[in-house]
Every structure is written in structure tokens, then in C-alpha cells.
Design a protein around this motif. Structure first.
Motif, PDB file in Angstrom:
ATOM      1  N   ALA A 137     -16.915  19.774 -28.862  1.00  0.00           N
ATOM      2  CA  ALA A 137     -17.240  18.972 -27.672  1.00  0.00           C
ATOM      3  C   ALA A 137     -16.003  18.706 -26.811  1.00  0.00           C
ATOM      4  O   ALA A 137     -14.874  18.724 -27.295  1.00  0.00           O
ATOM      5  N   THR A 138     -16.251  18.484 -25.559  1.00  0.00           N
ATOM      6  CA  THR A 138     -15.191  18.093 -24.635  1.00  0.00           C
ATOM      7  C   THR A 138     -15.491  16.677 -24.150  1.00  0.00           C
ATOM      8  O   THR A 138     -16.596  16.410 -23.665  1.00  0.00           O
ATOM      9  N   ILE A 139     -14.518  15.809 -24.306  1.00  0.00           N
ATOM     10  CA  ILE A 139     -14.676  14.444 -23.802  1.00  0.00           C
ATOM     11  C   ILE A 139     -14.015  14.395 -22.435  1.00  0.00           C
ATOM     12  O   ILE A 139     -12.827  14.702 -22.283  1.00  0.00           O
ATOM     13  N   LEU A 140     -14.794  14.023 -21.443  1.00  0.00           N
ATOM     14  CA  LEU A 140     -14.273  13.899 -20.084  1.00  0.00           C
ATOM     15  C   LEU A 140     -14.240  12.421 -19.715  1.00  0.00           C
ATOM     16  O   LEU A 140     -15.291  11.787 -19.581  1.00  0.00           O
ATOM     17  N   THR A 141     -13.040  11.885 -19.592  1.00  0.00           N
ATOM     18  CA  THR A 141     -12.929  10.500 -19.140  1.00  0.00           C
ATOM     19  C   THR A 141     -12.800  10.506 -17.620  1.00  0.00           C
ATOM     20  O   THR A 141     -11.848  11.069 -17.076  1.00  0.00           O
ATOM     21  N   VAL A 142     -13.775   9.911 -16.972  1.00  0.00           N
ATOM     22  CA  VAL A 142     -13.766   9.911 -15.504  1.00  0.00           C
ATOM     23  C   VAL A 142     -12.657   8.984 -15.013  1.00  0.00           C
ATOM     24  O   VAL A 142     -12.549   7.828 -15.446  1.00  0.00           O
ATOM     25  N   GLN A 143     -11.832   9.517 -14.100  1.00  0.00           N
ATOM     26  CA  GLN A 143     -10.639   8.793 -13.661  1.00  0.00           C
ATOM     27  C   GLN A 143     -10.832   8.036 -12.349  1.00  0.00           C
ATOM     28  O   GLN A 143      -9.911   7.381 -11.880  1.00  0.00           O
ATOM     29  N   VAL A 144     -11.992   8.179 -11.728  1.00  0.00           N
ATOM     30  CA  VAL A 144     -12.206   7.501 -10.442  1.00  0.00           C
ATOM     31  C   VAL A 144     -13.123   6.293 -10.653  1.00  0.00           C
ATOM     32  O   VAL A 144     -13.914   6.259 -11.600  1.00  0.00           O
TER      33      VAL A 144
END
Lengths: 158, 131
Positions: free
Chosen positions: B15-22
Motif C-alpha cells: 500500500a501507499t500512504i498519501l498524506t495530503v499536504q494542503v
């Protein structure tokens, strides 16, 4: 209004008293300017000590209304403007947004929460505006929306 | 780990964890670029996604609509997306719009990853790329 370039926004009227802030602007059809307008209004709401929960709702409703006016109303035509009138006090937030488009019939917008519409990408904006504001009223032509939010007890900033 | 304007990327197994930065995912904050970046990540092979939204304060109706379409296309391409760490306000937004029925929403990353299906069973469908 310090954060907006003078060439982008022509101030029409601004009244700033301890009890009420009134602001009227012609805004170009430009989503970046819409973002700046949103930030400016949210700053004023914080100044009048509106709480985080109600700021969230107003932010969402105002974003929807401004983007609707620019995208669906003015169809992103840079020659067209959006007229905005806004009034903020500790008790009430009011905004009136008018575009230069053909207008639309809000009654014809489908219910986006119906199971058959749940996967549709469009139609949630109006529902969110109605959900988070006390009143949402369109004019007969459908190119002007007036929204009011009365501050509740829990809306007071803590 | 790599960074870009919208996401911080971390791998956790398949899995890829994408932490939204906006803080806002909305029309007035470059929604097209946001989803173009998300689609580009899928094209690069990140098809099992956990979207960490703890820094996000607002998601507009159009962003919700685009997320619905993104999820549908990702699933058609054999992938999945799970959302986690939504603020109370965003949780309310998903309740009001009934989108909690469409998306899998978890309180934290661990639970989102634990509920992930095994990666090796996924079959990619190149004719239906998420775009």
C-alpha cells in the motif's frame, strides 16, 4: 482589503464598525481571487469571534456559491464579474453573490443523497449550502444567491 | 519517502500512504492539479492507496465528486482507496452527503491498512486506467 490586488477587485463600499462589518466588491471571474476573498471573509468572521464549527460551514457554503457563480454562472469568462455583498456581525453572517450568467432553477438540481444519484459527481454543492446555512434564497432569474447564517450558542468562539 | 506539492508518500507493504499536504481540496485551490497528481501516482503503479486527511480542513462538493469518480476508476483498474484521520467536520460532511456509504473511512492508518485486501489478488485492467 490588503490581500487583494487593486487591479483585481474594485471596492464599492466598506463599512467597519464595532458591531457590523459590511463589504461590497466587484470580483473578477478568477478562482484565485475567489480564494483570497474567502480568506478575507473568514478572517473577519474570526475577528467577530465566530467559532470553528460555524466557520467550517460558512467556508464551505461560500466556496460553493462563489465557484458556482464563476463556473456555472459566468462560465469562467474573464470579461464577466461577480458582485459580492457581505455583512458580518457577532450575531449574523449574510452574503449576496450575483453573477452575470443566465441563471438556473435550483429546484431542478437532483437530490444527490438519493441512492441512484450517490455516485454522480455533481449536485452536492447546493445541498451543502442549504445544510450549513440558516437560509439560502435564489432570485427568480437564478443568478443571485443570498445566504444567511444565524450564530447559535455553540457557534460562539471558545 | 518522497514529497510533492499535494502529498507526502510512504510505502507500507503493497500500500501507499498519501498524506495530503494542503488544507483545502477545492476548486479555488487547484483541484485539477490535485487529481492530476493523484492520477499520475496511479499510473506509476500506486493502486492501493490510504489517503490520510488529517491536515485537510475543507473538501468542496466538486472535490467529493471527483473523489467518487477517482475511486470508481481505481477499482476498475484493480486498485482501492481508503480514507483515514478525517476531522470531525469532514466526518460530518461525509455523513451529510451519504458518501460514507461509498468510501471506506477509518480512524487511523493502522486500521485502514489492516482492512486492506491482499495485494497479490489484484488484477490490473490496463484498458481502464484511473484517469
Amino acid at each position: 482589503m490588503n490581500s487583494l490586488p487593486a487591479s483585481d477587485v474594485k471596492p464599492v463600499n466598506q463599512t467597519n464598525t464595532q458591531s457590523e462589518w459590511v463589504w461590497e466588491q466587484h470580483i473578477p471571474t478568477d478562482l484565485q481571487v475567489a480564494s483570497q476573498v474567502l480568506s478575507h471573509i473568514l478572517e473577519r468572521l474570526q475577528h467577530y469571534q465566530w467559532g470553528q464549527r460555524e466557520l467550517f460551514g460558512i467556508h464551505l457554503a461560500l466556496e460553493e456559491a462563489l465557484v458556482n457563480a464563476m463556473k456555472h454562472g459566468n462560465r469562467m469568462d474573464p470579461q464577466k464579474q461577480v458582485h459580492l455583498w457581505c455583512s458580518i456581525s457577532r450575531e449574523q453572517f449574510q452574503v449576496r453573490i450575483t453573477d452575470q450568467g443566465e441563471g438556473f432553477n435550483p429546484e431542478e438540481v437532483p437530490d444527490c443523497t438519493a441512492p441512484e444519484n450517490l455516485e454522480r459527481p455533481c449536485g452536492r454543492g447546493l445541498m451543502l449550502m442549504r445544510n450549513f446555512m440558516s437560509e439560502v434564497i435564489y432570485n427568480e432569474k437564478g443568478n443571485q444567491v443570498t445566504m444567511r447564517k444565524h450564530r447559535s450558542e455553540e457557534g460562539a468562539a471558545s | 519517502m518522497s514529497r510533492n506539492e499535494f502529498f507526502q508518500l510512504e510505502r507500507s507493504g503493497p500500500a501507499t500512504i498519501l498524506t495530503v499536504q494542503v488544507s483545502r481540496i477545492s476548486e479555488s485551490e487547484g483541484i485539477e492539479q490535485f487529481f492530476a497528481t493523484l492520477n499520475a501516482l496511479v499510473q506509476e503503479g500506486h493502486k492501493q492507496l490510504v489517503l490520510d486527511l488529517h491536515q485537510v480542513q475543507l473538501v468542496s462538493s466538486r472535490a467529493l465528486g471527483k473523489l467518487v469518480v477517482f475511486q470508481r476508476r481505481l477499482e476498475q483498474a484493480g486498485g482501492w482507496i481508503r480514507l483515514c484521520r478525517l476531522s470531525d467536520y469532514l466526518q460530518e460532511l461525509f455523513r451529510i452527503t451519504q458518501l460514507g456509504k461509498l468510501f471506506q473511512v477509518f480512524p487511523d492508518r493502522d486500521q485502514a491498512l489492516q482492512n486492506a485486501p491482499p495485494a497479490e489478488t489484484q488484477t490490473l485492467a490496463p484498458d481502464n486506467p484511473a484517469s
